[in-house]
Write an enzyme that holds these catalytic residues in place. Structure first.
Site, short mmCIF file in Angstrom:
data_model
loop_
_atom_site.label_atom_id
_atom_site.label_comp_id
_atom_site.label_asym_id
_atom_site.label_seq_id
_atom_site.Cartn_x
_atom_site.Cartn_y
_atom_site.Cartn_z
N ARG A 1 -10.47 0.17 -6.14
CA ARG A 1 -10.64 0.73 -4.81
C ARG A 1 -11.95 1.50 -4.69
O ARG A 1 -12.27 2.34 -5.53
CB ARG A 1 -9.48 1.67 -4.49
CG ARG A 1 -9.39 2.04 -3.02
CD ARG A 1 -8.33 3.09 -2.77
NE ARG A 1 -7.86 3.08 -1.38
CZ ARG A 1 -7.15 4.05 -0.83
NH1 ARG A 1 -6.82 5.13 -1.53
NH2 ARG A 1 -6.75 3.97 0.43
N ASP B 1 1.71 2.78 3.47
CA ASP B 1 0.87 3.95 3.25
C ASP B 1 1.71 5.19 2.89
O ASP B 1 1.27 6.32 3.06
CB ASP B 1 -0.03 4.24 4.46
CG ASP B 1 -1.19 5.17 4.15
OD1 ASP B 1 -1.62 5.21 2.98
OD2 ASP B 1 -1.66 5.86 5.07
N HIS C 1 0.83 -1.20 0.00
CA HIS C 1 0.00 0.00 0.00
C HIS C 1 0.87 1.25 0.00
O HIS C 1 1.42 1.65 1.03
CB HIS C 1 -0.92 0.02 1.23
CG HIS C 1 -2.03 1.01 1.11
ND1 HIS C 1 -3.33 0.64 0.86
CD2 HIS C 1 -2.04 2.36 1.19
CE1 HIS C 1 -4.10 1.72 0.81
NE2 HIS C 1 -3.32 2.78 1.00
N HIS D 1 -6.12 -0.34 6.14
CA HIS D 1 -5.76 0.29 7.42
C HIS D 1 -6.50 -0.31 8.63
O HIS D 1 -6.95 0.40 9.52
CB HIS D 1 -6.02 1.79 7.36
CG HIS D 1 -5.36 2.47 6.19
ND1 HIS D 1 -4.15 2.05 5.68
CD2 HIS D 1 -5.75 3.54 5.44
CE1 HIS D 1 -3.83 2.84 4.65
NE2 HIS D 1 -4.76 3.74 4.49
N HIS E 1 1.50 5.13 -2.63
CA HIS E 1 0.98 5.96 -3.70
C HIS E 1 2.13 6.70 -4.39
O HIS E 1 3.16 6.95 -3.77
CB HIS E 1 0.00 7.01 -3.16
CG HIS E 1 -1.00 6.47 -2.18
ND1 HIS E 1 -2.10 5.74 -2.57
CD2 HIS E 1 -1.05 6.56 -0.82
CE1 HIS E 1 -2.80 5.40 -1.48
NE2 HIS E 1 -2.18 5.89 -0.42
N TYR F 1 -7.12 16.90 0.06
CA TYR F 1 -5.80 17.38 0.46
C TYR F 1 -4.98 17.59 -0.80
O TYR F 1 -5.37 17.15 -1.90
CB TYR F 1 -5.10 16.38 1.39
CG TYR F 1 -5.00 14.99 0.80
CD1 TYR F 1 -3.96 14.64 -0.06
CD2 TYR F 1 -5.97 14.02 1.08
CE1 TYR F 1 -3.88 13.39 -0.62
CE2 TYR F 1 -5.89 12.75 0.52
CZ TYR F 1 -4.85 12.44 -0.33
OH TYR F 1 -4.77 11.20 -0.90
#
Length: 296
Positions: free
Chosen positions: A130, A253, A37, A185, A39, A55
């Site tokens: 997702r 993450d 996980h 998470h 990005h 954000y």
């Protein structure tokens, strides 16, 4: 919780950049370990962010992402489409195509995506879609049945960024989905609410009775004890691992968006030494399970 202050316009709130260094490993990271996980965010303005985003992240380009994998001892990685790009998966797909043996992806799409587009994503390394109901730019629950039926023949899974306080109400629908399901998470619910909360009990039920998967990630998103190594998350992580060690995944993450302070990615990996002290269990979480789910 360390999300942005409510008095800051969320779409313009600038995220912190990830730390340049990482804590050294407290255990031997096995060959083939996978961070499931993270990005990527492109440099420059060639990939516009959606107006309704929650954000604004700093650039987290391919080279920095690959350097993070190397620094944390990860042989493989899974990129998850970041919400600020909505369903424009171009940059993630480009990174996947340049690293076909090492990377896989989880995309965000709308219901009108064509079969040909899905096949092209599969060829690029995408293995899941997702559903995101926590940050602007995501695809919501209304689309999950349609999309699940579209991806089941491809062997893909559905990944959920949700607060599991919603899960008891949604379970009758989600139990019928024709593809594997993964929860981000550890359920993204404050651990201060306790393991007996209906949300966590629903998550455990889906993991034990319906074969769901969970990502042992985002401890800092659910913990009240940043300064104590997220100690309050230990009982939840260990309970999930005990329930289904063969369907647990670990993820960093990275680059840790939408936080008011920045965690150490190496320290997050080192939490596995506490959550899963047995070396063979850690190997399942880091190597065997992601190899099976993502097709490495």
């Amino acid at each position: 919780m360390d999300n942005f202050s409510s008095d800051v316009p969320r779409s313009t709130a600038q995220c912190l950049a990830p730390l340049d260094s990482v804590e050294s490993p407290l255990f031997r990271v096995p060959e083939g370990a996978c961070d499931t996980h993270a990005h990527v965010v492109a440099p420059g303005n060639g990939y516009p962010m959606v107006e309704g985003r929650s954000y604004t992240p700093p650039p987290a380009p391919e080279e920095k992402y690959l350097a993070m994998l190397a620094a944390t001892g990860m042989s493989r990685g899974v990129l998850v489409q970041i919400s600020v790009y909505g369903s424009d998966n171009r940059y993630m797909l480009e990174v996947l195509k340049r690293n076909p043996d090492r990377l896989r992806g989880v995309a965000v799409v709308t219901e009108d995506i064509s079969d040909q587009e899905l096949l092209e994503m599969h060829a690029a390394g995408v293995r899941g879609l997702r559903i995101n109901v926590l940050f602007g730019g995501g695809t919501g629950f209304d689309a999950m049945e349609t999309l699940a039926s579209r991806i089941a023949p491809l062997g893909w899974h559905m990944q959920f960024l949700m607060d599991v306080r919603q899960l008891p109400e949604l379970m009758p629908r989600m139990q019928k989905l024709p593809c594997p399901c993964v929860v981000d998470h550890m359920g993204h619910m404050p651990v201060s609410l306790g393991l007996h909360h209906p949300g966590y009990q629903a998550l455990l039920h889906m993991v034990t009775e319906y074969g769901w998967w969970t990502k042992l990630s985002g401890a800092y998103r659910i913990s009240d004890l940043w300064q104590d190594n997220y100690r309050d998350v230990v009982p939840l992580a260990q309970r999930l691992i005990e329930a289904a060690p063969e369907r647990m995944l670990w993820g960093s993450d990275w680059p840790h968006v939408a936080l008011s302070r920045m965690p150490d990615t190496g320290r997050l990996r080192n939490l596995l030494a506490i959550w899963a002290p047995d070396e063979q269990v850690r190997k399942r979480i880091l190597v065997d399970n992601p190899a099976r789910l993502y097709g490495f």
